[in-house]
Design a protein around this motif. Sequence first.
Motif, PDB file in Angstrom:
ATOM      1  N   GLU A 141       0.831  -1.138   0.114  1.00 38.89           N
ATOM      2  CA  GLU A 141       0.010  -0.009   0.033  1.00 38.89           C
ATOM      3  C   GLU A 141       0.893   1.315   0.183  1.00 38.89           C
ATOM      4  N   LEU A 142       0.506   2.017  -1.157  1.00 34.15           N
ATOM      5  CA  LEU A 142       1.311   3.406  -0.881  1.00 34.15           C
ATOM      6  C   LEU A 142       0.499   4.315  -0.638  1.00 34.15           C
ATOM      7  N   THR A 143       0.952   5.094   0.420  1.00 32.17           N
ATOM      8  CA  THR A 143       0.237   6.953   0.673  1.00 32.17           C
ATOM      9  C   THR A 143       0.985   7.746   0.849  1.00 32.17           C
ATOM     10  N   GLY A 144       0.513   9.037   0.020  1.00 29.12           N
ATOM     11  CA  GLY A 144       1.010  10.695  -0.979  1.00 29.12           C
ATOM     12  C   GLY A 144      -0.586  11.158  -0.920  1.00 29.12           C
ATOM     13  N   GLN A 145      -0.574  12.342  -1.565  1.00 30.91           N
ATOM     14  CA  GLN A 145      -1.576  13.292  -1.909  1.00 30.91           C
ATOM     15  C   GLN A 145      -1.726  12.782  -3.681  1.00 30.91           C
ATOM     16  N   PRO A 146      -2.768  13.003  -3.906  1.00 31.26           N
ATOM     17  CA  PRO A 146      -3.434  13.041  -4.953  1.00 31.26           C
ATOM     18  C   PRO A 146      -1.843  14.158  -6.141  1.00 31.26           C
ATOM     19  N   GLY A 147      -1.514  13.411  -6.840  1.00 32.64           N
ATOM     20  CA  GLY A 147      -0.171  14.451  -8.128  1.00 32.64           C
ATOM     21  C   GLY A 147       0.890  13.860  -8.018  1.00 32.64           C
ATOM     22  N   ASP A 148       1.231  13.403  -6.493  1.00 32.55           N
ATOM     23  CA  ASP A 148       2.722  12.924  -6.234  1.00 32.55           C
ATOM     24  C   ASP A 148       2.746  11.701  -7.575  1.00 32.55           C
ATOM     25  N   VAL A 149       4.373  11.632  -7.543  1.00 34.40           N
ATOM     26  CA  VAL A 149       4.710  10.801  -8.435  1.00 34.40           C
ATOM     27  C   VAL A 149       5.296   8.867  -8.384  1.00 34.40           C
ATOM     28  N   VAL A 150       4.793   8.196  -9.338  1.00 28.64           N
ATOM     29  CA  VAL A 150       5.097   6.607  -8.028  1.00 28.64           C
ATOM     30  C   VAL A 150       5.782   6.501  -9.678  1.00 28.64           C
ATOM     31  N   THR A 151       6.864   6.211  -9.353  1.00 34.48           N
ATOM     32  CA  THR A 151       7.656   5.052 -10.154  1.00 34.48           C
ATOM     33  C   THR A 151       8.474   3.355 -10.027  1.00 34.48           C
ATOM     34  N   LEU A 152       7.932   2.319 -10.666  1.00 33.73           N
ATOM     35  CA  LEU A 152       8.158   0.989 -10.794  1.00 33.73           C
ATOM     36  C   LEU A 152       9.391   0.708 -11.079  1.00 33.73           C
ATOM     37  N   LEU A 153      10.312   0.454 -10.453  1.00 33.10           N
ATOM     38  CA  LEU A 153      11.400  -0.489 -11.228  1.00 33.10           C
ATOM     39  C   LEU A 153      11.408  -1.379 -11.081  1.00 33.10           C
ATOM     40  N   PRO A 154      11.768  -2.584 -11.558  1.00 34.09           N
ATOM     41  CA  PRO A 154      11.622  -4.300 -11.503  1.00 34.09           C
ATOM     42  C   PRO A 154      13.033  -3.849 -11.082  1.00 34.09           C
ATOM     43  N   VAL A 155      13.304  -5.217 -10.015  1.00 33.94           N
ATOM     44  CA  VAL A 155      14.931  -5.149  -9.799  1.00 33.94           C
ATOM     45  C   VAL A 155      15.155  -6.976  -9.638  1.00 33.94           C
ATOM     46  N   LEU A 167      -4.203   4.361  -9.361  1.00 32.69           N
ATOM     47  CA  LEU A 167      -2.039   5.263 -10.497  1.00 32.69           C
ATOM     48  C   LEU A 167      -2.713   5.723 -11.488  1.00 32.69           C
ATOM     49  N   GLU A 168      -2.385   6.450 -12.217  1.00 26.12           N
ATOM     50  CA  GLU A 168      -3.371   7.398 -13.314  1.00 26.12           C
ATOM     51  C   GLU A 168      -2.835   6.855 -14.414  1.00 26.12           C
ATOM     52  N   TYR A 169      -1.870   5.095 -14.933  1.00 23.70           N
ATOM     53  CA  TYR A 169      -1.475   4.812 -15.754  1.00 23.70           C
ATOM     54  C   TYR A 169      -1.610   3.000 -15.386  1.00 23.70           C
ATOM     55  N   PRO A 170      -2.345   2.736 -15.140  1.00 23.03           N
ATOM     56  CA  PRO A 170      -2.618   1.517 -14.351  1.00 23.03           C
ATOM     57  C   PRO A 170      -1.830  -0.127 -15.140  1.00 23.03           C
ATOM     58  N   LEU A 171      -1.442  -1.345 -14.245  1.00 28.97           N
ATOM     59  CA  LEU A 171      -1.382  -1.717 -14.699  1.00 28.97           C
ATOM     60  C   LEU A 171      -1.851  -2.946 -14.514  1.00 28.97           C
ATOM     61  N   ARG A 172      -2.217  -3.406 -15.640  1.00 26.97           N
ATOM     62  CA  ARG A 172      -3.560  -5.006 -15.195  1.00 26.97           C
ATOM     63  C   ARG A 172      -2.724  -6.101 -15.555  1.00 26.97           C
ATOM     64  N   ASP A 173      -2.009  -7.064 -14.704  1.00 28.78           N
ATOM     65  CA  ASP A 173      -1.643  -8.350 -14.745  1.00 28.78           C
ATOM     66  C   ASP A 173      -0.467  -8.239 -16.017  1.00 28.78           C
ATOM     67  N   SER A 185       7.240   7.497 -13.834  1.00 29.92           N
ATOM     68  CA  SER A 185       6.623   8.840 -13.417  1.00 29.92           C
ATOM     69  C   SER A 185       5.120   7.972 -13.630  1.00 29.92           C
ATOM     70  N   ASN A 186       4.984   7.287 -13.237  1.00 35.70           N
ATOM     71  CA  ASN A 186       2.985   7.068 -12.870  1.00 35.70           C
ATOM     72  C   ASN A 186       2.466   8.351 -11.903  1.00 35.70           C
ATOM     73  N   VAL A 187       1.175   8.774 -11.432  1.00 34.81           N
ATOM     74  CA  VAL A 187       0.776   9.691 -11.087  1.00 34.81           C
ATOM     75  C   VAL A 187      -0.466   8.851  -9.788  1.00 34.81           C
ATOM     76  N   LEU A 188       0.233   8.728  -8.993  1.00 33.94           N
ATOM     77  CA  LEU A 188      -1.459   8.982  -7.226  1.00 33.94           C
ATOM     78  C   LEU A 188      -2.743   9.327  -7.938  1.00 33.94           C
ATOM     79  N   LEU A 189      -4.204   9.055  -8.339  1.00 36.32           N
ATOM     80  CA  LEU A 189      -4.775   9.982  -8.260  1.00 36.32           C
ATOM     81  C   LEU A 189      -5.662  10.321  -7.124  1.00 36.32           C
ATOM     82  N   GLY A 190      -5.420   9.631  -5.522  1.00 38.24           N
ATOM     83  CA  GLY A 190      -6.184   9.644  -4.016  1.00 38.24           C
ATOM     84  C   GLY A 190      -4.318  10.055  -3.021  1.00 38.24           C
ATOM     85  N   THR A 191      -5.185   9.252  -1.809  1.00 38.21           N
ATOM     86  CA  THR A 191      -4.419   9.891  -0.992  1.00 38.21           C
ATOM     87  C   THR A 191      -3.680   7.769  -0.867  1.00 38.21           C
ATOM     88  N   GLY A 192      -4.007   7.225  -1.871  1.00 39.45           N
ATOM     89  CA  GLY A 192      -3.682   6.002  -1.491  1.00 39.45           C
ATOM     90  C   GLY A 192      -3.293   5.139  -3.066  1.00 39.45           C
TER      91      GLY A 192
END
Length: 213
Positions: A141-155, A167-173, A185-192
């Motif tokens: 679970e990620l928390t923040g403010q609407p508009g905050d950047v979230v980057t997903l990096l595989p390792v 997230l604004e740009y969803p990933l579905r399976d 540079s994905n983006v939080l839509l809300g606070t979580g």
Amino acid sequence: MVIVVAGGEPPVATALAGLPPGAFVVAADSGVDGAHGIGLRVDLAVGDFDSASAGAAGRVVDAGGRVEQYPTAKNATDLEIALDAALDRSPERIVVLGGAGGRFDHWLAVAFLLASPLYASVDLQARWAEATVTVVRRSAELTGQPGDVVTLLPVHGTAGGIRTEGLEYPLRDEDLPPGTTRGVSNVLLGTGATVSVRSGVLLAVQPVSPRTL
């Protein structure tokens, strides 16, 4: 849960938001000074103490904590030793505070350390001045403010079956192979938001917005 306070860049008091006040605290080297600076009592201090202030280890003992000193020449960083000590307590969650400032190689080393298979049994997050980094091995679970950047990096290879909610740009399976920039540079839509993976490991990086400094 266990709080680990790293050496280097000291943590800020706001990083304690949402953390239980009675959590066990492990400090790595000058992390003792950082912990005391935000009002934390250190239960265990580890490291070679080459960068801690004079008397830091003594203050831990005086307050009822323990100190484990290691030689300067060793095969692991003070933070890795502190994480291993935290893991020995079998917590469900470890939160690392401070320690990402300074050299870029240190930042990378810490990021990869957090994603190590050694810590696959625990939920792990780092809260730095520059970013919050959450390790996603199953779901997080990620928390923040609407508009905050979230980057997903595989390792450590491809992260497979990624699903996101909030997230604004969803990933579905979907899969993210190592080296891809698709998760940047994905983006939080809300606070979580929720991020889950079927296989592999993701680092969910939330850079600190200038408005929150």
